[in-house]
Motif scaffolding. Sequence first.
Motif, PDB file in Angstrom:
ATOM      1  N   UNK A 267       4.935  56.096  28.375  1.00 34.42           N
ATOM      2  CA  UNK A 267       5.384  57.113  27.519  1.00 34.42           C
ATOM      3  C   UNK A 267       6.745  56.631  27.382  1.00 34.42           C
ATOM      4  N   UNK A 268       6.909  56.407  28.854  1.00 37.04           N
ATOM      5  CA  UNK A 268       8.297  56.373  29.226  1.00 37.04           C
ATOM      6  C   UNK A 268       8.895  55.068  29.163  1.00 37.04           C
ATOM      7  N   UNK A 269       8.888  54.009  27.659  1.00 33.92           N
ATOM      8  CA  UNK A 269       8.442  52.292  28.048  1.00 33.92           C
ATOM      9  C   UNK A 269       9.541  52.248  28.992  1.00 33.92           C
ATOM     10  N   UNK A 270      10.950  52.780  28.351  1.00 35.21           N
ATOM     11  CA  UNK A 270      12.633  52.707  28.825  1.00 35.21           C
ATOM     12  C   UNK A 270      12.778  52.413  30.345  1.00 35.21           C
ATOM     13  N   UNK A 271      11.922  52.940  30.666  1.00 37.27           N
ATOM     14  CA  UNK A 271      11.840  54.016  32.120  1.00 37.27           C
ATOM     15  C   UNK A 271      13.367  54.269  32.878  1.00 37.27           C
ATOM     16  N   UNK A 272      14.199  54.689  32.187  1.00 40.00           N
ATOM     17  CA  UNK A 272      14.584  55.580  32.361  1.00 40.00           C
ATOM     18  C   UNK A 272      15.840  54.932  33.131  1.00 40.00           C
ATOM     19  N   UNK A 273      15.593  53.542  32.353  1.00 39.42           N
ATOM     20  CA  UNK A 273      16.999  52.491  32.262  1.00 39.42           C
ATOM     21  C   UNK A 273      18.567  53.067  31.124  1.00 39.42           C
ATOM     22  N   UNK A 274      19.556  52.529  31.433  1.00 37.53           N
ATOM     23  CA  UNK A 274      20.868  52.517  30.886  1.00 37.53           C
ATOM     24  C   UNK A 274      20.785  51.713  29.065  1.00 37.53           C
ATOM     25  N   UNK A 275      20.438  51.928  28.328  1.00 39.12           N
ATOM     26  CA  UNK A 275      20.524  51.044  27.224  1.00 39.12           C
ATOM     27  C   UNK A 275      21.854  51.200  26.618  1.00 39.12           C
ATOM     28  N   UNK A 276      22.159  49.692  25.754  1.00 40.41           N
ATOM     29  CA  UNK A 276      22.511  50.159  24.239  1.00 40.41           C
ATOM     30  C   UNK A 276      21.756  49.441  22.741  1.00 40.41           C
ATOM     31  N   UNK A 277      21.752  50.044  22.053  1.00 45.82           N
ATOM     32  CA  UNK A 277      21.151  49.518  21.181  1.00 45.82           C
ATOM     33  C   UNK A 277      22.090  48.978  20.554  1.00 45.82           C
ATOM     34  N   UNK A 278      21.476  48.066  19.627  1.00 44.87           N
ATOM     35  CA  UNK A 278      22.239  46.991  18.465  1.00 44.87           C
ATOM     36  C   UNK A 278      21.181  46.631  17.358  1.00 44.87           C
ATOM     37  N   UNK A 279      21.217  46.680  16.065  1.00 44.18           N
ATOM     38  CA  UNK A 279      20.763  46.210  14.958  1.00 44.18           C
ATOM     39  C   UNK A 279      21.479  45.302  14.154  1.00 44.18           C
ATOM     40  N   UNK A 280      20.875  44.583  13.470  1.00 42.95           N
ATOM     41  CA  UNK A 280      22.090  43.659  11.790  1.00 42.95           C
ATOM     42  C   UNK A 280      20.951  42.943  11.374  1.00 42.95           C
ATOM     43  N   UNK A 281      21.806  42.884   9.999  1.00 44.11           N
ATOM     44  CA  UNK A 281      20.288  42.449   8.855  1.00 44.11           C
ATOM     45  C   UNK A 281      21.815  41.694   8.266  1.00 44.11           C
ATOM     46  N   UNK A 282      20.881  40.558   7.506  1.00 41.81           N
ATOM     47  CA  UNK A 282      22.103  39.578   6.809  1.00 41.81           C
ATOM     48  C   UNK A 282      22.889  40.958   5.630  1.00 41.81           C
ATOM     49  N   UNK A 283      22.437  41.452   5.517  1.00 40.33           N
ATOM     50  CA  UNK A 283      22.764  42.517   4.080  1.00 40.33           C
ATOM     51  C   UNK A 283      23.812  43.764   4.933  1.00 40.33           C
ATOM     52  N   UNK A 284      24.604  44.318   4.317  1.00 34.58           N
ATOM     53  CA  UNK A 284      25.909  45.937   4.456  1.00 34.58           C
ATOM     54  C   UNK A 284      25.272  47.127   4.695  1.00 34.58           C
ATOM     55  N   UNK A 285      23.526  46.710   4.858  1.00 35.70           N
ATOM     56  CA  UNK A 285      22.893  47.996   5.949  1.00 35.70           C
ATOM     57  C   UNK A 285      23.036  47.769   7.422  1.00 35.70           C
ATOM     58  N   UNK A 286      23.221  46.657   7.289  1.00 39.35           N
ATOM     59  CA  UNK A 286      22.736  46.288   8.662  1.00 39.35           C
ATOM     60  C   UNK A 286      21.701  47.064   9.883  1.00 39.35           C
ATOM     61  N   UNK A 287      20.568  47.512   9.507  1.00 43.69           N
ATOM     62  CA  UNK A 287      19.920  48.025  10.066  1.00 43.69           C
ATOM     63  C   UNK A 287      19.465  49.426  10.618  1.00 43.69           C
ATOM     64  N   UNK A 288      20.864  49.708   9.758  1.00 39.73           N
ATOM     65  CA  UNK A 288      21.262  51.077   9.698  1.00 39.73           C
ATOM     66  C   UNK A 288      20.393  52.131  10.294  1.00 39.73           C
ATOM     67  N   UNK A 289      18.756  51.586   9.067  1.00 36.87           N
ATOM     68  CA  UNK A 289      17.989  52.393   8.933  1.00 36.87           C
ATOM     69  C   UNK A 289      16.966  52.606  10.637  1.00 36.87           C
ATOM     70  N   UNK A 290      16.576  51.282  10.312  1.00 39.67           N
ATOM     71  CA  UNK A 290      15.874  51.335  12.137  1.00 39.67           C
ATOM     72  C   UNK A 290      16.882  51.951  13.325  1.00 39.67           C
ATOM     73  N   UNK A 291      18.518  51.739  13.636  1.00 38.91           N
ATOM     74  CA  UNK A 291      18.525  52.082  14.562  1.00 38.91           C
ATOM     75  C   UNK A 291      19.019  53.648  14.491  1.00 38.91           C
ATOM     76  N   UNK A 292      19.367  54.187  13.487  1.00 42.75           N
ATOM     77  CA  UNK A 292      19.162  55.554  13.757  1.00 42.75           C
ATOM     78  C   UNK A 292      17.559  56.245  14.240  1.00 42.75           C
TER      79      UNK A 292
END
Length: 177
Positions: free
Chosen positions: A99-124
């Motif tokens: 269940x803890x896929x990311x195994x308590x690792x420190x992480x930075x999440x980014x997202x980008x897209x060609x448009x002005x939304x910058x994939x902000x929905x999936x990032x949220x």
Amino acid sequence: MLIVAFGASTSSSSINRTLANYAAHLVPDAQVKLLDLNDYHVPIFSEDMEKQIGQSEGARAFLADISQADALIISFAEHNGAYTAAYKNLFDWASRIEREVFQQKPAVYLATSPGPGGASNVLAAASGSASYFGAQLKASLSVPSFYDNFDLATGKFSSSEMADKVRQVVTALTAEL
């Protein structure tokens, strides 16, 4: 230190993989392992398929690669306001094993897209659920209008403001390591 980075997309020209790779290489003296989701073969998830095959080998390999990391940098592609189907499928298989896929690792999440939304929905969505899946989220950033802010020919940001923002989130990741 080993940074495991990936773009949550299977596109051969993924701008999210480009962004994750760029950010990971900002970490001083770190080794970077850039994952390609195409390397983790998994069938379409269903409980019936899980009963038939058990744990997917592709998902096991993905979790093994995550386990090697000292920190994670993930850049999420957005399809119709959500995760890409390929990433969500791999994630679903992996979460059935651990269940803890990311195994308590420190992480930075980014997202980008060609448009002005910058994939902000999936990032949220990813940021909101990070702690449920074992990510110690240190910072997140949406990069809008990728091609206006990043020069693919040089592999660098053409926008100094956006380059500074990416450096800041990477600094947040490494501050405690």
